[in-house]
Design a protein around this motif. Structure first.
Motif, short mmCIF file in Angstrom:
data_model
loop_
_atom_site.label_atom_id
_atom_site.label_comp_id
_atom_site.label_asym_id
_atom_site.label_seq_id
_atom_site.Cartn_x
_atom_site.Cartn_y
_atom_site.Cartn_z
N UNK A 197 0.36 17.51 -11.28
CA UNK A 197 1.51 16.60 -11.44
C UNK A 197 1.11 15.36 -12.24
N UNK A 198 -0.09 14.85 -11.97
CA UNK A 198 -0.56 13.66 -12.70
C UNK A 198 -0.66 13.95 -14.19
N UNK A 199 -1.15 15.12 -14.53
CA UNK A 199 -1.22 15.48 -15.95
C UNK A 199 0.13 15.45 -16.61
N UNK A 200 1.14 15.94 -15.90
CA UNK A 200 2.50 15.93 -16.46
C UNK A 200 3.02 14.50 -16.58
N UNK A 201 2.63 13.63 -15.66
CA UNK A 201 3.03 12.21 -15.76
C UNK A 201 2.38 11.54 -16.96
N UNK A 202 1.11 11.82 -17.18
CA UNK A 202 0.43 11.26 -18.34
C UNK A 202 1.10 11.75 -19.62
N UNK B 121 1.22 10.79 -9.53
CA UNK B 121 0.44 10.75 -10.76
C UNK B 121 0.76 9.63 -11.71
N UNK B 122 1.35 8.53 -11.23
CA UNK B 122 1.66 7.41 -12.11
C UNK B 122 0.39 6.93 -12.81
N UNK B 123 0.35 6.97 -14.15
CA UNK B 123 -0.89 6.63 -14.87
C UNK B 123 -1.39 5.21 -14.62
N UNK B 124 -0.48 4.27 -14.44
CA UNK B 124 -0.90 2.88 -14.28
C UNK B 124 -1.60 2.66 -12.95
N UNK B 125 -1.01 3.11 -11.86
CA UNK B 125 -1.60 2.82 -10.55
C UNK B 125 -2.83 3.67 -10.28
N UNK B 126 -2.94 4.84 -10.90
CA UNK B 126 -4.13 5.68 -10.68
C UNK B 126 -5.40 4.99 -11.15
N UNK B 127 -5.27 4.01 -12.07
CA UNK B 127 -6.44 3.27 -12.54
C UNK B 127 -7.28 2.77 -11.37
N UNK B 128 -6.60 2.30 -10.32
CA UNK B 128 -7.32 1.65 -9.23
C UNK B 128 -8.26 2.59 -8.49
N UNK B 129 -8.05 3.89 -8.62
CA UNK B 129 -8.94 4.84 -7.97
C UNK B 129 -10.27 4.99 -8.71
N UNK B 130 -10.35 4.45 -9.93
CA UNK B 130 -11.53 4.70 -10.76
C UNK B 130 -12.18 3.45 -11.34
N UNK C 163 0.81 -1.21 0.00
CA UNK C 163 0.00 0.00 0.00
C UNK C 163 0.85 1.26 0.00
N UNK C 164 1.90 1.30 0.80
CA UNK C 164 2.71 2.52 0.88
C UNK C 164 3.37 2.83 -0.45
N UNK C 165 3.83 1.80 -1.18
CA UNK C 165 4.44 2.06 -2.48
C UNK C 165 3.39 2.48 -3.49
N UNK C 166 2.25 1.78 -3.49
CA UNK C 166 1.19 2.18 -4.41
C UNK C 166 0.83 3.65 -4.19
N UNK C 167 0.70 4.04 -2.93
CA UNK C 167 0.31 5.42 -2.62
C UNK C 167 1.37 6.42 -3.05
N UNK C 168 2.64 6.07 -2.89
CA UNK C 168 3.70 6.98 -3.34
C UNK C 168 3.62 7.19 -4.85
N UNK C 169 3.39 6.11 -5.59
CA UNK C 169 3.28 6.23 -7.04
C UNK C 169 2.03 7.00 -7.44
N UNK C 170 0.92 6.72 -6.78
CA UNK C 170 -0.32 7.43 -7.10
C UNK C 170 -0.19 8.92 -6.80
#
Length: 245
Positions: free
Chosen positions: A116-121, A82-91, A72-79
């Protein structure tokens, strides 16, 4: 996985979640788990765990499932960055595992969303363009696509998909999964090679400009709300471990 990890969410992501899976698409499953205390308080650690049903060295087929599991802590750091792959799980609308702990994450979903997420995408989309043009990954592992269409249509699909999703996230603060019917139709046409390479690059140029504009105009904050994320993760872990401070 370790013996005493506890999965708090598990759901499909990738082409099936987006709505563009073909008859040859494999299944992608992402999970998040809580680390036992010893992996947080001691010197040992556990990282992302990947697996799959395909034989080692073989490409996954329609009958295979590829899995990735994040602490969880790593997923949250990536999310949070704005990491596009892990953000999927929020939606994602459907879950194979859904717990009260993940409900607490969804309660603060907006804390993860930022420009920041936009810049990651945008960066991910650009990386797919470089791969498509041979500026990175000089040797594609999908030569059959290049032979058939003149370019790797999977790189092209990811390039356009990520730009479209970045624009949507910046404009609306959310991601539709599956994507809208017009977007799905466009992405499917790219995957089957219905657009030539120059047209795909031209479309990418247009979407890059739209994404840059959307980032600048977005109502989202500049960065994720790390204080709210930290407080939520702190509470989830202490409650799960039955620790009171």
């Amino acid at each position: 996985m370790i013996d005493d990890e506890r999965v708090i969410v598990s759901a499909e992501y990738g082409s099936r979640a987006v709505g563009v899976a073909t008859g040859d698409s494999d299944r992608d499953l992402m999970s998040v788990f809580l680390e036992p205390p010893r992996f947080v308080t001691g010197i040992d650690a556990i990282d992302t765990v990947t697996g799959g049903t395909a034989a080692v060295g073989e490409r996954s087929t329609r009958n295979d499932t590829d899995t990735v599991s994040y602490p969880l802590r790593k997923w949250a750091r990536l999310a949070a960055i704005g990491n596009p792959t892990v953000l999927f799980l929020l939606f994602v609308p459907c879950h194979e595992v859904m717990t009260s702990e993940w409900g607490r994450i969804l309660d603060v979903r907006d804390a993860f969303l930022s420009r920041d997420a936009g810049r990651r995408f945008a960066g991910y989309s650009w990386g797919q363009r470089e791969a498509l043009l041979g500026l990175r990954n000089k040797r594609t592992n999908r030569p059959e696509l290049v032979h058939r269409h003149g370019y790797d249509t999977k790189f092209a699909y990811h390039m356009i998909r990520t730009a479209l999703q970045g624009i949507e996230l910046m404009n609306t603060g959310a991601l539709r999964l599956p994507m809208g019917p017009e977007e799905v139709a466009l992405l499917r046409s790219i995957r089957r090679g219905a657009l030539d390479k120059d047209d795909v690059i031209g479309l990418s140029n247009d979407l890059d400009a739209q994404l840059a504009s959307a980032i600048g105009a977005s109502a989202l904050p500049e960065n994720a709300d790390r204080a709210r994320i930290n407080a939520t993760l702190h509470g989830i872990h202490l409650d799960a471990w039955q620790v009171h401070v």
